[in-house]
Design an enzyme around this catalytic site. Structure first.
Site, PDB file in Angstrom:
ATOM      1  CG  ASP A  34      -2.019  -1.005   1.097  1.00  0.00           C
ATOM      2  OD1 ASP A  34      -2.175  -1.845   1.997  1.00  0.00           O
ATOM      3  OD2 ASP A  34      -2.718  -0.973   0.072  1.00  0.00           O
ATOM      4  CG  ASP A 174      -7.481  -2.944   0.191  1.00  0.00           C
ATOM      5  OD1 ASP A 174      -6.574  -2.297  -0.353  1.00  0.00           O
ATOM      6  OD2 ASP A 174      -7.506  -3.189   1.417  1.00  0.00           O
TER       7      ASP A 174
HETATM    8  C1  DX5 Z   1      -6.126   1.194   3.205  1.00  0.00           C
HETATM    9  C2  DX5 Z   1      -5.333  -0.014   2.880  1.00  0.00           C
HETATM   10  C3  DX5 Z   1      -5.928  -1.121   3.696  1.00  0.00           C
HETATM   11  C4  DX5 Z   1      -5.091  -2.361   3.804  1.00  0.00           C
HETATM   12  C5  DX5 Z   1      -5.931  -3.489   4.391  1.00  0.00           C
HETATM   13  O1  DX5 Z   1      -5.912   2.210   2.322  1.00  0.00           O
HETATM   14  O2  DX5 Z   1      -5.371  -0.321   1.515  1.00  0.00           O
HETATM   15  O3  DX5 Z   1      -7.171  -1.430   3.134  1.00  0.00           O
HETATM   16  O4  DX5 Z   1      -4.650  -2.704   2.568  1.00  0.00           O
HETATM   17  O5  DX5 Z   1      -6.536  -3.033   5.542  1.00  0.00           O
HETATM   18  P1  DX5 Z   1      -7.350  -3.979   6.538  1.00  0.00           P
HETATM   19  O6  DX5 Z   1      -6.563  -3.920   7.827  1.00  0.00           O
HETATM   20  O7  DX5 Z   1      -8.710  -3.376   6.624  1.00  0.00           O
HETATM   21  O8  DX5 Z   1      -7.370  -5.358   5.952  1.00  0.00           O
END
Ligand code: DX5
Length: 221
Positions: A34, A174
Site C-alpha cells: 500500500d 480491500d
Molecule cells: C487502506 C489499505 C488497507 C489495507 C488493508 O488504504 O489499503 O485497506 O490494505 O486493511 P485492513 O486492515 O482493513 O485489511
C-alpha cells in the site's frame, strides 16, 4: 480461484522480510503493497524502495496499490522496483486510458481502484483495458477499519458487467476483509481478497490467520 492477498500495511516493519516469507509459506501467491503519499489519502506509508526490498524476499505476485496523486508519473519507477501489478485510482487518473496503456507498455498487469463514493459505472469504458478492478470496501488510508457493507452492490454490479461482456478481469476488494466479511464479498463476486489486519496484528500466527481466512471462503466459490 478465490485468493487471500495479504497487505503488508499491517505487518511488523521491524521484521518485514520475515513477515513476507511467513505469508508466502502460509500459501499467499499475491501480496499487496500500500503506497500512500499523504495527498490522495491522509497517510504516508511506503514507496518503490519497499517494493524493491519485498521483491527480494518473495516470488509472490506483488501488487503496488498506488494511493497517490499523479500515479502516471510513477509507473516506470514501480515497474522497475519489481511490482507485477500496478493499481491506480480512478479518482486521480483523468487520462486513465493512457495510464493503463502505460502500465501495459511497462510489461505489468493494470489495475484500477475506486473508493466507496465512486460509482462502478465510471469504469465501464475502461474495463477492456484492465486486468483487475479493486473495489475499496473502506475509505483508503489506514488498515483496521470497519467494512462498508454498502459497497457490496458495487461488487455485484461489476461482476455482472464483466460477465455480460465476457471480459476476463479480477475483482479485488480491500478494507475490513476478515472471516466475517469474506463470505459476503465472495458471494457478491470478488475473487481477490486483500487483508491486512486480519492477517497480521493478531495473537495468532500468520499460518493460523491465513488458514482461518481461507476457511471462510464459501465452498462453492
Ligand atoms: C487502506 C489499505 C488497507 C489495507 C488493508 O488504504 O489499503 O485497506 O490494505 O486493511 P485492513 O486492515 O482493513 O485489511
Amino acid at each position: 480461484m478465490v485468493e487471500i492477498v495479504p497487505s503488508i500495511l499491517s505487518a511488523d516493519f521491524t521484521r518485514l522480510g520475515e513477515q513476507v516469507r511467513d505469508v508466502e509459506a502460509a500459501g499467499a501467491r499475491r501480496i499487496q503493497i500500500d503506497v500512500m503519499d499523504g495527498h490522495f489519502v491522509p497517510n504516508i506509508t511506503m514507496g518503490p524502495m519497499v517494493v524493491e526490498a519485498v521483491r527480494g524476499c518473495t516470488s509472490a505476485i506483488l501488487e503496488a496499490h498506488l494511493m497517490i496523486t499523479n500515479p502516471q508519473e510513477y509507473i516506470e519507477t514501480f515497474a522497475q522496483a519489481g511490482a507485477d501489478v500496478i493499481i491506480v485510482h480512478q479518482e486521480v487518473s483523468p487520462h486513465l486510458h493512457k495510464t493503463l496503456k502505460q502500465i501495459k507498455a511497462a510489461g505489468k498487469q493494470a489495475g484500477v481502484a475506486i473508493n466507496p463514493s465512486t460509482p462502478v459505472f465510471m469504469l465501464q469504458d475502461m474495463l477492456p483495458f484492465c486486468d483487475l478492478i479493486l473495489i475499496m470496501t473502506i475509505n483508503p488510508g489506514f488498515g483496521g477499519q470497519l467494512f462498508i457493507p454498502e459497497t457490496l452492490p458495487k461488487i455485484e454490479t461489476l461482476h455482472r458487467m464483466l460477465r455480460q461482456r465476457d471480459l476476463k478481469c479480477d475483482i479485488e476488494v480491500d478494507g475490513g476483509i476478515n472471516a466475517e466479511t469474506i463470505p459476503q464479498v465472495v458471494r457478491a463476486g470478488a475473487n481477490l481478497l486483500v487483508a491486512g489486519s486480519a492477517v497480521y496484528n493478531n495473537k495468532e500466527s500468520v499460518a493460523q490467520t491465513m488458514e482461518k481466512l481461507r476457511h471462510a471462503i464459501p465452498d462453492n466459490a
